[in-house]
Each structure stands twice: as C-alpha cells, then as structure tokens.
Scaffold this active site. Structure first.
Site, PDB file in Angstrom:
ATOM      1  N   LYS A  55      -1.969  11.591  13.281  1.00 27.25           N
ATOM      2  CA  LYS A  55      -3.165  11.100  12.592  1.00 27.25           C
ATOM      3  C   LYS A  55      -4.310  10.938  13.587  1.00 27.25           C
ATOM      4  CE  LYS A  55      -0.431   9.003   8.967  1.00 27.25           C
ATOM      5  NZ  LYS A  55       0.326   7.835   8.503  1.00 27.25           N
ATOM      6  N   GLN A  99       0.559   1.640   9.578  1.00 27.16           N
ATOM      7  CA  GLN A  99       1.711   2.546   9.445  1.00 27.16           C
ATOM      8  C   GLN A  99       2.924   1.778   8.910  1.00 27.16           C
ATOM      9  OE1 GLN A  99       1.601   5.948  10.050  1.00 27.16           O
ATOM     10  NE2 GLN A  99       3.645   5.946   9.147  1.00 27.16           N
ATOM     11  N   ASP A 122      -5.630   4.282   2.698  1.00 23.88           N
ATOM     12  CA  ASP A 122      -4.303   4.641   2.192  1.00 23.88           C
ATOM     13  C   ASP A 122      -4.226   4.457   0.673  1.00 23.88           C
ATOM     14  OD1 ASP A 122      -2.343   5.743   3.742  1.00 23.88           O
ATOM     15  OD2 ASP A 122      -1.735   3.836   4.670  1.00 23.88           O
TER      16      ASP A 122
END
Ligand code: NAD
Length: 299
Positions: A55, A99, A122
C-alpha cells in the site's frame, strides 16, 4: 467447450493507477494539494506487513504523501486511539487505514469507528456503511475490495445490471455485504449466500454474476456455474501443492479456475485478479478524500 475471458486485474489496476497518478499531478499543479495516506499497523503479522508495504509503495508511486505508523503488538487501546485522533486532526492526511486484524486484546470496532468518516478510506465507518446501503454514495467511501470487483463487473457487463441475477457468496462486512449493496445499486437482482445457505450450488447456478468471497480453496466448481456467467473470485487461500515431489505453497482463490473457465464467459484469476484492484481502489478513495476535504468535489 468455451474458454472464459480472463479478467486481468493487474492490467486494470495499472490503468487506474496511471489515471490516479495523472490526477494527483494535476491536483498539485492546480491546487498545491498532495493526497496524504496514513497506514497504521499494530504488531508484526507477516501477511499484514506485506499488505502495508504494498500500500505504501503504491501510494508513493501515485505521488501521494505516504506515512506508516508501526505500533508494538502490546500497544494499548488508548495508544492506538490517540494515534488515530492525531491523524484525524492532521491536515496533511486525507485517508487513514488501520490494517486488520488487530491483536486480539484490542477492540477492532472501536478503533475503526474512531477514524473520522471523511478519512475512512476503507469504508468501515458506520456513516459510510449507512450511506452505501441507503444509496447515498456521492460523498461516501466504499470498501476497496467490493469497489474493485464492481469495476471489473462493469467492464464486462456495463454499469447498468438490470435483469441480471447476481449471487454473492459470503456475508462479511468487508466484502459480501457491501458487494451486495453495490450490485443492488446497479440494478442487479441480488442473492447473498453464506455458510448456512441450503443448496449453495443450486443457488449459484441461477447467477449471471457470481462473486465468491468465502476463504475456501476452489469451493466453486464449474458445474455450479451458469453458462456465460461472469465470475469474480475474491478468495485468497494458501494451499500446498506437490511440484516434482516437493511440497510448495501456492495462492489460490475460492473458484476452481480451470473448471469454471470451461463454462463462464469471464473470470478473474488468483493471483492477479481482485487483489491488485483492491490496492488501487484504496488510492482512488484517498484521492477522493483529498478532493472532498478541499471542497473540490468527488472527481
Ligand atoms: P470472512 O471469513 O469474514 O467471511 C467469509 C464468509 O464466507 C462468511 O460470510 C461465511 O458465512 C461464508 N462461508 C464460509 N464457509 C462457507 C461455505 N462453505 N459455503 C458458503 N459460504 C461460506 O472473510 P472475508 O473477509 O469476507 O474474506 C473472504 C475471502 O476473501 C478470504 O479468502 C480473504 O482472504 C479474501 N479477501 C481478499 C481480498 C482481496 O483483496 N483480494 C480482500 C478481502 C478479503
């Protein structure tokens, strides 16, 4: 015998990434604005570290300001929340990604809900989930994996899925449920299936569009597939295979690619399908967050 078209996620992701890079350069030129992405990782899970590295690398390649915060495995809930608070108030950061999974002693829901909705790239905040399920997506953030799947489906069948039956296998909050909302919003007739569904093969056989997000290697075989269906494989499973007498570890999806390809019109491979699209959708969401935060409109 037909052979399905291979939906190449790497190629699609590279094209999208190039577009995001061009738009990022234009933002800098015209508005002196640089999208900023902060990735928070707690602990040392090797798979998570690989995802986070990818990422960060992709964010930098797009021209973003990219920061990574690595917290110790034994960090307290307060420490994690204090970092989120700091990032929520940092004007150089437009997107915050925590994460998952977090270490077991941390309250994952409290952490994901602590990210302000405008930086929730997200799409896990209840505000963004509510906007998606109610069809108010103009300023919402949609979870990256289903958003990427949707682009692949649109590339095959167009943006209007009126008249198509879609079957989603899996009902997680990260993939299955938002996927169903997106398909519904595109006018598909949607069935969500899961581990308690009776006659799963029979239900899947009704589908013009199949999205498999289960986490079981090769569970969907060709005899589950309606001829001409578009099949999207979200699953990532590590299996052992024997090569020249040696056991090797290999990634595979939820669909049995070879048998499915004999029946389907198009299918995504694993690796090289949904995975690359997921990362690039995170970049698309971060660019969008930067634009929205600066009053420039979503795109
Ligand atoms: P999850 O474990 O949260 O959900 C799995 C779902 O599958 C559940 O709803 C469960 O009811 C259903 N299920 C389990 N066994 C089943 C069965 N035998 N028949 C029918 N349904 C069954 O998983 P998730 O987070 O939604 O992820 C699913 C898979 O997708 C995993 O392999 C994960 O690694 C992968 N994934 C990939 C990406 C990507 O970028 N490619 C992103 C997210 C998840």
């Amino acid at each position: 015998m037909t052979t399905a078209r291979r939906i190449d996620g790497k190629v699609m992701a590279a094209e999208l990434s190039a577009k995001i890079t061009r738009e990022t350069a234009a933002l800098l030129r015209e508005h002196a604005l640089v999208p900023g992405l902060a990735v928070v990782i707690v602990g040392e899970d090797p798979a998570s570290q690989v995802y986070v590295r990818n990422k960060k690398r992709t964010a930098e390649a797009c021209g973003f300001h990219s920061v990574q915060h690595t917290l110790a495995t034994n960090s307290t809930q307060e420490t994690v929340l204090a970092l989120i608070d700091e990032l929520n108030n940092d004007d150089s950061i437009h997107g915050i990604l925590v994460q998952l999974p977090l270490p077991a002693h941390l309250d994952e829901q409290q952490v994901t809900q602590a990210v302000v909705p405008g930086k929730d790239v997200d799409g896990f905040h209840f505000i963004n989930i509510g906007k998606l399920t109610s069809g108010n997506t103009s300023d919402a953030f949609v979870p990256c994996t289903p958003a990427g799947c949707m682009l692949m489906i649109e590339a095959e069948l167009g943006a209007n899925l009126s008249g198509y039956n879609a079957v989603v296998i899996g009902r997680s909050n990260i993939v299955g449920k938002p996927m169903a909302s997106l398909l519904l919003q595109a006018n598909a007739t949607v069935t969500v299936t899961h581990s308690r569904t009776a006659d799963l093969p029979g239900v899947v056989r009704t589908a013009d569009i199949v999205v498999a997000a289960v986490g079981r290697a090769n569970i969907v075989s060709g005899d589950w597939i309606k001829p001409g269906a578009v099949v999207i494989d979200v699953g990532i499973n590590r299996i052992d295979v024997s090569v020249d007498g040696e056991t090797r570890s290999r990634l595979t999806g939820d669909i049995d690619y070879d048998s499915v390809c004999k029946v389907a019109a198009a299918a995504t491979p694993v690796p090289g399908g949904v995975g690359p699209m997921t990362i690039v959708m995170l970049m698309a969401n971060t660019l969008r967050a930067a634009r929205l935060a600066s009053g420039l409109g979503a795109d």
